[in-house]
Enzyme design. Structure first.
Site, mmCIF file in Angstrom:
data_model
loop_
_atom_site.group_PDB
_atom_site.id
_atom_site.type_symbol
_atom_site.label_atom_id
_atom_site.label_comp_id
_atom_site.label_asym_id
_atom_site.label_seq_id
_atom_site.Cartn_x
_atom_site.Cartn_y
_atom_site.Cartn_z
ATOM 1 C CD GLU A 154 52.491 45.682 107.862
ATOM 2 O OE1 GLU A 154 53.592 45.983 108.281
ATOM 3 O OE2 GLU A 154 51.476 46.005 108.446
ATOM 4 C CG HIS A 178 51.682 48.054 110.997
ATOM 5 N ND1 HIS A 178 51.755 46.628 111.101
ATOM 6 C CD2 HIS A 178 51.309 48.557 112.286
ATOM 7 C CE1 HIS A 178 51.200 46.436 112.240
ATOM 8 N NE2 HIS A 178 51.015 47.400 112.989
ATOM 9 C CB CYS A 218 53.369 45.978 114.787
ATOM 10 S SG CYS A 218 52.282 46.994 115.890
HETATM 11 N N1 LIG Z 1 48.879 44.056 120.041
HETATM 12 C C1 LIG Z 1 49.970 44.809 120.102
HETATM 13 C C2 LIG Z 1 50.825 44.931 118.824
HETATM 14 C C3 LIG Z 1 49.989 45.581 118.097
HETATM 15 C C4 LIG Z 1 50.005 45.425 116.655
HETATM 16 O O1 LIG Z 1 50.712 44.362 116.076
HETATM 17 N N2 LIG Z 1 49.198 45.874 115.742
HETATM 18 C C5 LIG Z 1 48.797 45.584 114.277
HETATM 19 C C6 LIG Z 1 47.702 44.629 114.296
HETATM 20 C C7 LIG Z 1 46.436 45.305 113.956
HETATM 21 C C8 LIG Z 1 45.534 44.763 112.976
HETATM 22 O O2 LIG Z 1 46.172 44.097 111.995
HETATM 23 O O3 LIG Z 1 44.496 45.247 112.817
HETATM 24 C C9 LIG Z 1 49.897 46.196 120.705
HETATM 25 O O4 LIG Z 1 48.559 46.591 120.720
HETATM 26 O O5 LIG Z 1 50.860 46.950 121.201
#
Ligand SMILES: N[C@@H](CCC(=O)NCCCC(=O)O)C(=O)O
Length: 258
Positions: free
Chosen positions: A223, A221, A112
């Site tokens: 994971e 995601h 991500c």
């Molecule tokens: N900020 C970036 C990447 C988005 C991301 O990594 N989302 C996963 C995190 C979400 C969470 O843990 O609640 C974008 O917005 O593109």
């Protein structure tokens, strides 16, 4: 053989007035339970981290997602309100680790925010608020309160036949994934091969061209459902296998040099 270890760059979080260097459990849990590797969470300092000193001590790099965004100055653009929130310590830690892991042939799985960092680290750019572009879906987290709902598998991506990611996922063509992002790859870095896209064209997976080892990024995601979703499990198992193979080669070389 001791269990292998991967570096996981932390995020900066403020919790009860204190600054924490933190990584979400879902990443380090999937690393341990599915990839069978331990995690070394790397503090997200803006200065002071030495990428090679860290990489000398691990066998792989796992770059997690994060709510924060890569600072646009790192891909040649002025920051605007919509580009935040930022985490300069995470940027300063993650991007050098990505570049040096690729140079040194250390296995790298970027998730991500991680695929976005991978693209920027290799010279690409990002687009913000992609859902506002004509024809682009809303890839943001579903408006639900429970985390399982936020990370629900709900969108198809099309994985290129014969690609690295297809090999690691154990499948190609349509794969169902989750989606929680507002940004995405805009200009793909010269050294990245796009290996999966959403049906609206959004880049969903890349691999490093001519990589010495496992080196891929995914926008979704894996994971979160790594223990139960077959492609997610396969990806983490393939990452763990690459990490252990790297660790074994490193031990052999160190033994021979002793
Ligand atoms: N900020 C970036 C990447 C988005 C991301 O990594 N989302 C996963 C995190 C979400 C969470 O843990 O609640 C974008 O917005 O593109």
């Amino acid at each position: 053989m001791p269990k292998s270890v991967v570096a996981v760059p932390a995020d900066i979080r403020e919790i009860e007035g204190a600054i924490w260097h933190a990584a979400p459990n879902q990443y380090v849990s999937a690393a341990l339970k599915v990839a069978d590797v331990m995690s070394f969470i790397v503090p997200a300092f803006e200065t002071g981290n030495e990428a090679d000193a860290i990489l000398d001590r691990v066998d792989g790099v796992l770059i997690s997602g994060a709510v924060s965004n890569v600072h646009p100055s790192l891909y040649g653009r002025e920051a605007s309100e919509e580009d935040g929130p930022f985490d300069p310590g995470r940027d300063a830690t993650s991007l050098p680790l990505i570049r040096r892991a690729i140079d040194r042939g250390i296995p790298l799985l970027a998730i991500c925010r991680g695929i976005q960092e991978l693209n920027v680290a290799l010279g690409g750019t990002l687009a913000s608020e992609i859902q506002e572009q004509p024809g682009i879906w809303d890839h943001r987290s579903p408006d639900v309160s429970d985390r399982d709902g936020k990370f629900a598998i709900r969108q198809p991506v099309i994985v290129e036949e014969g690609s690295c990611i297809a090999r690691y996922l154990g499948t190609a063509g349509e794969v169902q994934v989750n989606s929680l992002h507002r940004q995405a790859i805009s200009e793909t870095a010269p050294r990245l091969q796009v290996e999966a896209r959403a049906e609206d064209g959004t880049v969903e997976a890349v691999s490093v061209i001519d990589a010495k080892n496992f080196a891929v990024g995914v926008q979704w995601h894996p994971e979160y459902w790594a223990e139960t979703d077959a492609p997610s499990r396969a990806l983490f198992e393939a990452f763990g296998d690459a990490v252990r193979a790297y660790s074994a080669r490193k031990a052999t070389l160190e033994g021979a040099a002793a």
